[in-house]
Design a protein around this motif. Structure first.
Motif, PDB file in Angstrom:
ATOM      1  N   GLU A  44       0.523  -0.900  -0.158  1.00  0.00           N
ATOM      2  CA  GLU A  44       0.178  -0.139   0.210  1.00  0.00           C
ATOM      3  C   GLU A  44       0.845   1.162  -0.004  1.00  0.00           C
ATOM      4  OE1 GLU A  44      -3.232   2.481  -0.482  1.00  0.00           O
ATOM      5  OE2 GLU A  44      -3.262   0.130  -0.840  1.00  0.00           O
ATOM      6  N   GLN A  45       1.868   1.459   1.086  1.00  0.00           N
ATOM      7  CA  GLN A  45       3.041   2.212   0.859  1.00  0.00           C
ATOM      8  C   GLN A  45       3.467   2.968  -0.351  1.00  0.00           C
ATOM      9  OE1 GLN A  45       1.643   4.077   3.562  1.00  0.00           O
ATOM     10  NE2 GLN A  45       3.288   4.641   3.432  1.00  0.00           N
ATOM     11  N   LEU A  46       4.276   1.553  -0.857  1.00  0.00           N
ATOM     12  CA  LEU A  46       4.071   1.302  -2.482  1.00  0.00           C
ATOM     13  C   LEU A  46       3.580   2.164  -3.818  1.00  0.00           C
ATOM     14  CD1 LEU A  46       6.900   0.611  -4.514  1.00  0.00           C
ATOM     15  CD2 LEU A  46       5.518  -1.414  -4.784  1.00  0.00           C
ATOM     16  N   GLU A  51       1.993   6.365  -6.871  1.00  0.00           N
ATOM     17  CA  GLU A  51       0.635   7.293  -7.828  1.00  0.00           C
ATOM     18  C   GLU A  51       1.689   9.116  -7.046  1.00  0.00           C
ATOM     19  OE1 GLU A  51      -3.510   8.906  -6.018  1.00  0.00           O
ATOM     20  OE2 GLU A  51      -3.298   6.628  -5.858  1.00  0.00           O
ATOM     21  N   ARG A  52       2.189   9.318  -6.423  1.00  0.00           N
ATOM     22  CA  ARG A  52       2.910  10.773  -5.883  1.00  0.00           C
ATOM     23  C   ARG A  52       3.339  11.008  -6.230  1.00  0.00           C
ATOM     24  NH1 ARG A  52       7.073  11.499  -3.037  1.00  0.00           N
ATOM     25  NH2 ARG A  52       7.945   9.675  -2.800  1.00  0.00           N
ATOM     26  N   ILE A  53       4.808   9.860  -7.284  1.00  0.00           N
ATOM     27  CA  ILE A  53       5.518  10.807  -7.719  1.00  0.00           C
ATOM     28  C   ILE A  53       5.330  10.106  -9.727  1.00  0.00           C
ATOM     29  CG2 ILE A  53       7.030  10.151  -6.169  1.00  0.00           C
ATOM     30  CD1 ILE A  53       8.452   7.980  -7.243  1.00  0.00           C
ATOM     31  N   GLN A  54       4.445   9.612  -9.868  1.00  0.00           N
ATOM     32  CA  GLN A  54       3.809   9.620 -11.240  1.00  0.00           C
ATOM     33  C   GLN A  54       3.636  10.121 -12.725  1.00  0.00           C
ATOM     34  OE1 GLN A  54      -0.293   8.090 -11.335  1.00  0.00           O
ATOM     35  NE2 GLN A  54      -1.282  10.277 -10.881  1.00  0.00           N
TER      36      GLN A  54
END
Length: 65
Positions: A44-46, A51-54
C-alpha cells in the motif's frame, strides 16, 4: 518478549481453521497472517508513493555524476 492473549470469535476460529496449512500450529498461522498483513501494508505504501511520483520525469533531473 511480550506474550499476546487472544480469544478468537467463531469467525476467527473458522478463518484459522481454513487458513492453516497441514501441520501448522495456530501460532504459526497467526505469524504467517501478520507477515502477510505487513507485506500488504508495504505494498500500500508502495502504491501511494508510485501515485505521488507518477508525473515525475527523472530524465529532466541533472546528472548526479
Amino acid at each position: 518478549m511480550t506474550s499476546i492473549g487472544f480469544r478468537p470469535t467463531a469467525e476467527d476460529e473458522r478463518i484459522l481453521r481454513e487458513s492453516a496449512r497441514p501441520g501448522e500450529s495456530t501460532s504459526d498461522t497467526l505469524r504467517r497472517a501478520l507477515r502477510l498483513l505487513d507485506h500488504e501494508h508495504w505494498l500500500e505504501q508502495l502504491r501511494i508513493d508510485a501515485e505521488r511520483i507518477q508525473d515525475e520525469d527523472i530524465n529532466a533531473e541533472p546528472e548526479a555524476w
